[in-house]
Design a protein around this motif. Structure first.
Motif, PDB file in Angstrom:
ATOM      1  N   PRO A 144      -0.784   8.494   6.449  1.00 45.24           N
ATOM      2  CA  PRO A 144       0.633   8.563   6.071  1.00 45.24           C
ATOM      3  C   PRO A 144       1.265   7.191   5.856  1.00 45.24           C
ATOM      4  O   PRO A 144       2.166   7.052   5.020  1.00 45.24           O
ATOM      5  N   VAL A 145       0.806   6.194   6.607  1.00 44.40           N
ATOM      6  CA  VAL A 145       1.308   4.832   6.396  1.00 44.40           C
ATOM      7  C   VAL A 145       0.887   4.333   5.019  1.00 44.40           C
ATOM      8  O   VAL A 145       1.678   3.719   4.287  1.00 44.40           O
ATOM      9  N   ALA A 146      -0.363   4.612   4.637  1.00 44.46           N
ATOM     10  CA  ALA A 146      -0.832   4.228   3.307  1.00 44.46           C
ATOM     11  C   ALA A 146      -0.027   4.948   2.223  1.00 44.46           C
ATOM     12  O   ALA A 146       0.337   4.342   1.204  1.00 44.46           O
ATOM     13  N   ALA A 147       0.253   6.224   2.433  1.00 45.67           N
ATOM     14  CA  ALA A 147       1.058   6.977   1.465  1.00 45.67           C
ATOM     15  C   ALA A 147       2.441   6.372   1.336  1.00 45.67           C
ATOM     16  O   ALA A 147       2.990   6.250   0.223  1.00 45.67           O
ATOM     17  N   MET A 148       3.025   5.979   2.458  1.00 45.14           N
ATOM     18  CA  MET A 148       4.341   5.330   2.447  1.00 45.14           C
ATOM     19  C   MET A 148       4.325   4.077   1.580  1.00 45.14           C
ATOM     20  O   MET A 148       5.207   3.873   0.733  1.00 45.14           O
ATOM     21  N   MET A 149       3.283   3.254   1.755  1.00 47.29           N
ATOM     22  CA  MET A 149       3.204   2.013   0.986  1.00 47.29           C
ATOM     23  C   MET A 149       2.963   2.297  -0.493  1.00 47.29           C
ATOM     24  O   MET A 149       3.570   1.675  -1.367  1.00 47.29           O
ATOM     25  N   ALA A 150       2.098   3.249  -0.791  1.00 47.43           N
ATOM     26  CA  ALA A 150       1.758   3.556  -2.183  1.00 47.43           C
ATOM     27  C   ALA A 150       2.954   4.101  -2.950  1.00 47.43           C
ATOM     28  O   ALA A 150       3.095   3.858  -4.157  1.00 47.43           O
ATOM     29  N   GLN A 151       3.809   4.831  -2.262  1.00 46.91           N
ATOM     30  CA  GLN A 151       4.951   5.443  -2.918  1.00 46.91           C
ATOM     31  C   GLN A 151       6.137   4.492  -3.057  1.00 46.91           C
ATOM     32  O   GLN A 151       7.130   4.830  -3.699  1.00 46.91           O
ATOM     33  N   GLY A 152       5.998   3.300  -2.473  1.00 43.98           N
ATOM     34  CA  GLY A 152       7.036   2.289  -2.619  1.00 43.98           C
ATOM     35  C   GLY A 152       7.955   2.210  -1.417  1.00 43.98           C
ATOM     36  O   GLY A 152       8.441   3.237  -0.935  1.00 43.98           O
ATOM     37  N   VAL A 153       8.184   0.987  -0.927  1.00 45.78           N
ATOM     38  CA  VAL A 153       9.055   0.768   0.229  1.00 45.78           C
ATOM     39  C   VAL A 153      10.072  -0.313  -0.122  1.00 45.78           C
ATOM     40  O   VAL A 153       9.855  -1.116  -1.040  1.00 45.78           O
ATOM     41  N   PRO A 154      11.172  -0.365   0.604  1.00 40.87           N
ATOM     42  CA  PRO A 154      12.166  -1.416   0.350  1.00 40.87           C
ATOM     43  C   PRO A 154      11.581  -2.817   0.564  1.00 40.87           C
ATOM     44  O   PRO A 154      10.634  -2.997   1.332  1.00 40.87           O
ATOM     45  N   ASP A 155      12.162  -3.795  -0.119  1.00 43.09           N
ATOM     46  CA  ASP A 155      11.663  -5.170  -0.045  1.00 43.09           C
ATOM     47  C   ASP A 155      11.695  -5.733   1.369  1.00 43.09           C
ATOM     48  O   ASP A 155      10.890  -6.604   1.716  1.00 43.09           O
ATOM     49  N   ASN A 156      12.620  -5.238   2.189  1.00 40.23           N
ATOM     50  CA  ASN A 156      12.787  -5.794   3.540  1.00 40.23           C
ATOM     51  C   ASN A 156      11.880  -5.144   4.578  1.00 40.23           C
ATOM     52  O   ASN A 156      11.948  -5.486   5.769  1.00 40.23           O
ATOM     53  N   LEU A 157      11.019  -4.220   4.157  1.00 40.90           N
ATOM     54  CA  LEU A 157      10.112  -3.547   5.089  1.00 40.90           C
ATOM     55  C   LEU A 157       8.754  -4.235   5.095  1.00 40.90           C
ATOM     56  O   LEU A 157       8.090  -4.343   4.058  1.00 40.90           O
ATOM     57  N   LEU A 158       8.341  -4.710   6.265  1.00 37.68           N
ATOM     58  CA  LEU A 158       7.043  -5.352   6.451  1.00 37.68           C
ATOM     59  C   LEU A 158       6.190  -4.493   7.379  1.00 37.68           C
ATOM     60  O   LEU A 158       6.709  -3.785   8.241  1.00 37.68           O
ATOM     61  N   ALA A 254      -4.965  12.076   0.731  1.00 34.35           N
ATOM     62  CA  ALA A 254      -4.905  11.100   1.826  1.00 34.35           C
ATOM     63  C   ALA A 254      -5.966  10.017   1.652  1.00 34.35           C
ATOM     64  O   ALA A 254      -5.696   8.822   1.842  1.00 34.35           O
ATOM     65  N   ARG A 255      -7.161  10.415   1.274  1.00 32.73           N
ATOM     66  CA  ARG A 255      -8.230   9.438   1.084  1.00 32.73           C
ATOM     67  C   ARG A 255      -7.927   8.508  -0.094  1.00 32.73           C
ATOM     68  O   ARG A 255      -8.253   7.320  -0.052  1.00 32.73           O
ATOM     69  N   ARG A 256      -7.294   9.043  -1.123  1.00 39.43           N
ATOM     70  CA  ARG A 256      -6.940   8.205  -2.267  1.00 39.43           C
ATOM     71  C   ARG A 256      -5.911   7.150  -1.866  1.00 39.43           C
ATOM     72  O   ARG A 256      -6.022   5.976  -2.236  1.00 39.43           O
ATOM     73  N   PHE A 257      -4.910   7.549  -1.082  1.00 38.68           N
ATOM     74  CA  PHE A 257      -3.909   6.582  -0.629  1.00 38.68           C
ATOM     75  C   PHE A 257      -4.546   5.510   0.266  1.00 38.68           C
ATOM     76  O   PHE A 257      -4.231   4.319   0.147  1.00 38.68           O
ATOM     77  N   LEU A 258      -5.431   5.930   1.154  1.00 38.57           N
ATOM     78  CA  LEU A 258      -6.111   4.960   2.016  1.00 38.57           C
ATOM     79  C   LEU A 258      -6.899   3.955   1.191  1.00 38.57           C
ATOM     80  O   LEU A 258      -6.841   2.737   1.439  1.00 38.57           O
ATOM     81  N   SER A 259      -7.629   4.428   0.215  1.00 39.74           N
ATOM     82  CA  SER A 259      -8.436   3.549  -0.632  1.00 39.74           C
ATOM     83  C   SER A 259      -7.558   2.634  -1.482  1.00 39.74           C
ATOM     84  O   SER A 259      -7.886   1.458  -1.694  1.00 39.74           O
ATOM     85  N   GLN A 260      -6.446   3.136  -1.949  1.00 36.85           N
ATOM     86  CA  GLN A 260      -5.549   2.359  -2.807  1.00 36.85           C
ATOM     87  C   GLN A 260      -4.855   1.241  -2.051  1.00 36.85           C
ATOM     88  O   GLN A 260      -4.693   0.134  -2.575  1.00 36.85           O
ATOM     89  N   VAL A 261      -4.454   1.520  -0.813  1.00 36.13           N
ATOM     90  CA  VAL A 261      -3.600   0.597  -0.070  1.00 36.13           C
ATOM     91  C   VAL A 261      -4.379  -0.265   0.910  1.00 36.13           C
ATOM     92  O   VAL A 261      -4.026  -1.425   1.146  1.00 36.13           O
ATOM     93  N   MET A 262      -5.453   0.278   1.484  1.00 34.95           N
ATOM     94  CA  MET A 262      -6.139  -0.388   2.582  1.00 34.95           C
ATOM     95  C   MET A 262      -7.535  -0.875   2.191  1.00 34.95           C
ATOM     96  O   MET A 262      -8.195  -0.300   1.323  1.00 34.95           O
ATOM     97  N   GLU A 263      -7.961  -1.919   2.886  1.00 33.72           N
ATOM     98  CA  GLU A 263      -9.352  -2.356   2.872  1.00 33.72           C
ATOM     99  C   GLU A 263      -9.942  -2.117   4.252  1.00 33.72           C
ATOM    100  O   GLU A 263      -9.242  -2.235   5.265  1.00 33.72           O
ATOM    101  N   VAL A 285      -2.551  -6.765  -2.999  1.00 31.58           N
ATOM    102  CA  VAL A 285      -1.458  -6.328  -3.869  1.00 31.58           C
ATOM    103  C   VAL A 285      -0.207  -5.978  -3.058  1.00 31.58           C
ATOM    104  O   VAL A 285       0.908  -5.974  -3.593  1.00 31.58           O
ATOM    105  N   TYR A 286      -0.389  -5.734  -1.750  1.00 30.18           N
ATOM    106  CA  TYR A 286       0.744  -5.420  -0.872  1.00 30.18           C
ATOM    107  C   TYR A 286       1.106  -6.605   0.023  1.00 30.18           C
ATOM    108  O   TYR A 286       1.789  -6.431   1.040  1.00 30.18           O
ATOM    109  N   ALA A 287       0.705  -7.804  -0.369  1.00 31.08           N
ATOM    110  CA  ALA A 287       0.941  -8.995   0.452  1.00 31.08           C
ATOM    111  C   ALA A 287       2.425  -9.234   0.720  1.00 31.08           C
ATOM    112  O   ALA A 287       2.807  -9.768   1.767  1.00 31.08           O
ATOM    113  N   ALA A 288       3.276  -8.833  -0.185  1.00 34.61           N
ATOM    114  CA  ALA A 288       4.715  -9.032  -0.010  1.00 34.61           C
ATOM    115  C   ALA A 288       5.281  -8.205   1.137  1.00 34.61           C
ATOM    116  O   ALA A 288       6.435  -8.419   1.551  1.00 34.61           O
TER     117      ALA A 288
END
Length: 369
Positions: A144-158, A254-263, A285-288
């Motif tokens: 779910p954390v990966a899904a959150m990142m893949a779907q876009g989060v505010p700039d101030n969320l780290l 879920a597996r697609r989001f994990l692969s897209q966002v995480m190493e 790609v999510y370094a920001a």
């Protein structure tokens, strides 16, 4: 038609069992169900059910918890995390802040949350303030954390990520030369996300019987009965006893989001050490949004060497299935849910907390070597 708990118990009791059969249940949720249902007392005494490394709070590196505390205390930000993480202690002097709960009491902006959606809402409601999400968990939490990142989060969320995969810890135990179990009950919730195939190595590489179980007594007893029959027949196999939820291939989204966002990376497990290919980290790609890259690092080399269990605490041995919770030297004495010394007494998935909450309140004297 599937069998009910009473009939499964009858069939298990009718089996011709050896003097001792050790079955490891990996999942903290399984341990909670087993203990609360009293399955250990209901099963034949020859069967030992051993809690395993299925508590993400328990294995979260001490240096990660320390980093979260220091960020909350020293940086101008809001630190949000799942509730269990607030009380996990770190190894510091008693006069210092040793948990996020204490940091909050000292004035730090620490917020307990229950879901990634709450984090996103919190960040959007405070656009001029950095919000750091300290996310520790296994595949079911990290997806779910990966899904959150893949779907876009505010700039101030780290994101301060401390995600782990479950199976590498079991692989480490099986390859250690000190295997303390004869069969394995694999976690149903992880199988739901990742698919049952992740656990085939237990059978194929190590010839150890395995079954995937859900969280009610029927599914757990079906898995126990399955691995016992596998041991009797000498034909280990991976049996899915949670078919209504666990399907081949797992959850593709879920597996697609994990692969897209995480190493997948090598990762430290508290009290255990580094396990190869057992952790998640954010892709570049999510370094920001990567708190590890954007915020000060408060964990020097000395802190990382300290990052084991506190003195006298045997949580690591409990997590590895080498002792039972009440065989820890400080269980029920210095370490209780009100005054936890180690993480296994903090989390609802920690074996020590589960045993205590179910009425096991004192340690047992171990037999002399």
């Amino acid at each position: 038609m599937s069998l009910g708990a009473a009939e499964l118990l009858e069939r298990i009791r009718a089996l011709d069992l050896p003097e001792k059969v050790r079955i490891m249940n990996v999942c903290g949720g399984h341990e909670r169900s087993i203990t609360q249902a009293g399955l250990r007392n209901a099963l034949p005494p020859a069967i030992e059910l051993i809690p395993g490394p299925g508590c993400p709070v328990c294995v979260c590196p001490e240096e990660d918890v320390y980093q979260a505390i220091q960020l909350a205390m020293n940086e101008d930000l809001t630190l949000a995390t799942f509730g269990d993480m607030l009380r996990v202690p770190v190894n510091v002097r008693k006069t210092e802040i040793r948990s996020l709960e204490q940091a909050k009491a000292a004035g730090a902006d620490v917020v307990p949350v229950a879901s990634p959606q709450e984090i996103v809402a919190l960040a959007r409601a405070n656009p001029d303030r950095r919000v750091v999400f300290f996310a520790a968990g296994f595949e079911t939490t990290t997806a779910p954390v990966a899904a959150m990142m893949a779907q876009g989060v505010p700039d101030n969320l780290l994101l301060l990520l401390s995600g782990r995969l479950t199976w590498p810890a079991v692989s480490m135990l099986l390859n250690s030369g000190e295997v303390g179990f004869d069969a394995l009950i694999a976690p149903g919730h992880v199988g739901t996300v990742m698919g049952p195939e992740e656990w085939e190595f237990v059978v194929e590489d190590h010839n150890v019987p395995a079954a995937i179980a859900g969280f009610d007594s029927d599914s757990l007893l079906a898995a126990i009965y399955s691995v016992l029959r596998q041991l009797q027949s000498g034909k280990p196999a991976l049996d899915n006893c949670y078919t209504r939820v666990v399907q081949s291939g797992g959850n593709p989204t879920a597996r697609r989001f994990l692969s897209q966002v995480m190493e997948v990376t090598d990762a430290t497990w508290r009290g255990i050490g580094t396990i190869p290919a057992s952790g998640f980290s954010l892709r570049d790609v999510y370094a920001a949004h990567d708190a590890r890259k954007l915020l000060p690092d408060y964990g020097d080399d000395a802190r990382r060497r300290v990052g084991e269990m506190p003195a006298g605490c045997d949580c690591a041995q409990v997590v590895l299935g080498r002792i039972y919770p009440d065989q820890c030297r400080i269980f029920g004495a210095a370490c209780t849910p009100r005054t936890p010394v180690g993480p296994c007494m903090v989390s609802d998935e920690g074996a020590c907390r589960i045993w205590w909450s179910s009425g096991k309140r004192t340690r047992v004297e171990q037999a002399a070597e």
